[in-house]
Design a protein around this motif. Structure first.
Motif, PDB file in Angstrom:
ATOM      1  N   TRP A 156      -5.777   1.912   4.011  1.00  0.00           N
ATOM      2  CA  TRP A 156      -6.354   2.854   4.870  1.00  0.00           C
ATOM      3  C   TRP A 156      -7.397   3.539   4.797  1.00  0.00           C
ATOM      4  O   TRP A 156      -8.622   3.611   5.374  1.00  0.00           O
TER       5      TRP A 156
ATOM      6  N   LEU B 192      -2.049   3.461   1.239  1.00  0.00           N
ATOM      7  CA  LEU B 192      -2.975   4.549   1.257  1.00  0.00           C
ATOM      8  C   LEU B 192      -4.524   4.259   1.262  1.00  0.00           C
ATOM      9  O   LEU B 192      -5.766   4.150   2.040  1.00  0.00           O
TER      10      LEU B 192
ATOM     11  N   LEU C  29      -3.281  11.061  -2.442  1.00  0.00           N
ATOM     12  CA  LEU C  29      -4.572  10.503  -1.805  1.00  0.00           C
ATOM     13  C   LEU C  29      -5.906  10.607  -2.568  1.00  0.00           C
ATOM     14  O   LEU C  29      -6.694   9.504  -2.215  1.00  0.00           O
TER      15      LEU C  29
ATOM     16  N   PRO D 257       3.992   7.744   2.567  1.00  0.00           N
ATOM     17  CA  PRO D 257       3.372   6.839   1.985  1.00  0.00           C
ATOM     18  C   PRO D 257       3.040   7.763   0.420  1.00  0.00           C
ATOM     19  O   PRO D 257       3.262   7.166  -0.736  1.00  0.00           O
ATOM     20  N   GLU D 258       2.651   9.651   0.142  1.00  0.00           N
ATOM     21  CA  GLU D 258       3.217   9.919  -0.689  1.00  0.00           C
ATOM     22  C   GLU D 258       4.195   9.622  -1.527  1.00  0.00           C
ATOM     23  O   GLU D 258       4.209  10.197  -2.646  1.00  0.00           O
TER      24      GLU D 258
ATOM     25  N   ALA E 144       0.495  14.964  -1.153  1.00  0.00           N
ATOM     26  CA  ALA E 144      -0.745  14.396   0.711  1.00  0.00           C
ATOM     27  C   ALA E 144      -1.556  14.214  -0.059  1.00  0.00           C
ATOM     28  O   ALA E 144      -1.944  13.419  -0.400  1.00  0.00           O
TER      29      ALA E 144
ATOM     30  N   VAL F 226      -6.146  13.189   8.108  1.00  0.00           N
ATOM     31  CA  VAL F 226      -4.870  12.704   7.978  1.00  0.00           C
ATOM     32  C   VAL F 226      -3.618  14.255   8.449  1.00  0.00           C
ATOM     33  O   VAL F 226      -4.102  14.940   8.040  1.00  0.00           O
TER      34      VAL F 226
END
Length: 226
Positions: A211, A208, A27, A197-198, A23, A50
Motif C-alpha cells: 500500500w 502495508l 506502518l 494487517p498490523e 497500527a 489510515v
C-alpha cells in the motif's frame, strides 16, 4: 553513500478508536513516517490516511462524526488521495451496518450492508486465507498467505455495478467463515481490509508495504541510509 530515500507520511486517524498504537508501529516498520492525528491539516495533507476501527459499527461512526472525519475522508477520496480502512474501518465504507437490530448509516463509498456472519462460531477470530483477484496491488506476492481476523460482522454480498462506463471496477478480495464475506476492497484511492494487517505478521507488513508503494510521496520527509 546511497541517495536519500523519501518516506511517505501517513496519518493514522485519531478519533477515539482503541488499539491504534499497533497500527502505528506496523506502518513505521513497513517504512512510513507516521503521525497519530485528527487535525484537518494533517489528515488532508498526508500522503496516506489510515482509518482504524474496532468494536461496534455505530460507535465507530459516532467517533468519526465527532471528529469531523467523515468530511475529511470524503475530501481525500474525492481528491484521489489514498485512504486505507482497517477492520471496522472497512465496514463503515459501506452504506449500512446492522447490529443488534440497529441500522446505522455508513459512509456510502460502496453499496452493501454489514451484517452478522452466518457461521456456527462467532466471532471469526484467528488466521484465515483470502482470495484476491488477479492484478491486486495490495496482495502482490502474498496471494497465498493467511491474515488475522477478529470480527462478528461482515459484508456478505457485493452489489457494485461493474458495467458503469468509464469506471474501473473495484477489486474485491473474499474470505470464508461459515459464509463468504469481503476481506478487502481496492477502489482507486480507497482501499480497506476486514482483517488486521498490523496483527498479521510478515504477510501484514508486506501488504502495508504494498500500500505504501502506491502513495504519491510529497517529499517533505526523507532519511539517510548508509
Amino acid at each position: 553513500m546511497a541517495e536519500p530515500q523519501q518516506k511517505p507520511l501517513v496519518v493514522v486517524l485519531d478519533y477515539g478508536a482503541g488499539n491504534v498504537r499497533s497500527a502505528v508501529r506496523a506502518l513505521e516498520e513497513a517504512g512510513a513516517e507516521v503521525l497519530l492525528s485528527r487535525r484537518e491539516a494533517d489528515v488532508l495533507g498526508a500522503d496516506g490516511l489510515v482509518v482504524p476501527g474496532v468494536g461496534a459499527f455505530q460507535a465507530v461512526m459516532d467517533g468519526l462524526k465527532q471528529a469531523d472525519a467523515i468530511r475529511m475522508i470524503g475530501r481525500r477520496v474525492a481528491g484521489g488521495r489514498p485512504v486505507l480502512g482497517i477492520c471496522v474501518g472497512l465496514q463503515v465504507m459501506f452504506e449500512h451496518g446492522v447490529e443488534h437490530g440497529i441500522d446505522t448509516e455508513g459512509l456510502g463509498e460502496w453499496p452493501g450492508t454489514v451484517e452478522k456472519l452466518q457461521a456456527d462460531v462467532v466471532p471469526h477470530m484467528g488466521w484465515n486465507t483470502v482470495r484476491p483477484p488477479a492484478g491486486s496491488r495490495l496482495f502482490a506476492g502474498i496471494e497465498e498467505e493467511r491474515f488475522y481476523f477478529v470480527h462478528s460482522y461482515g459484508v456478505q454480498s457485493w452489489d457494485f455495478d461493474q458495467n458503469i462506463e468509464s469506471m474501473v471496477p473495484p477489486q474485491v478480495t473474499w474470505s470464508h467463515h461459515g459464509t463468504d464475506f469481503i476481506a478487502a476492497v481496492e477502489n482507486g484511492p480507497l482501499s480497506a481490509t476486514q482483517f488486521h494487517p498490523e496483527k498479521s505478521g510478515e504477510a501484514g507488513l508486506k501488504l502495508l508495504r504494498n500500500w505504501l508503494n502506491t502513495l504519491p510521496v510529497t517529499g517533505r520527509i526523507s532519511v539517510q541510509e548508509d
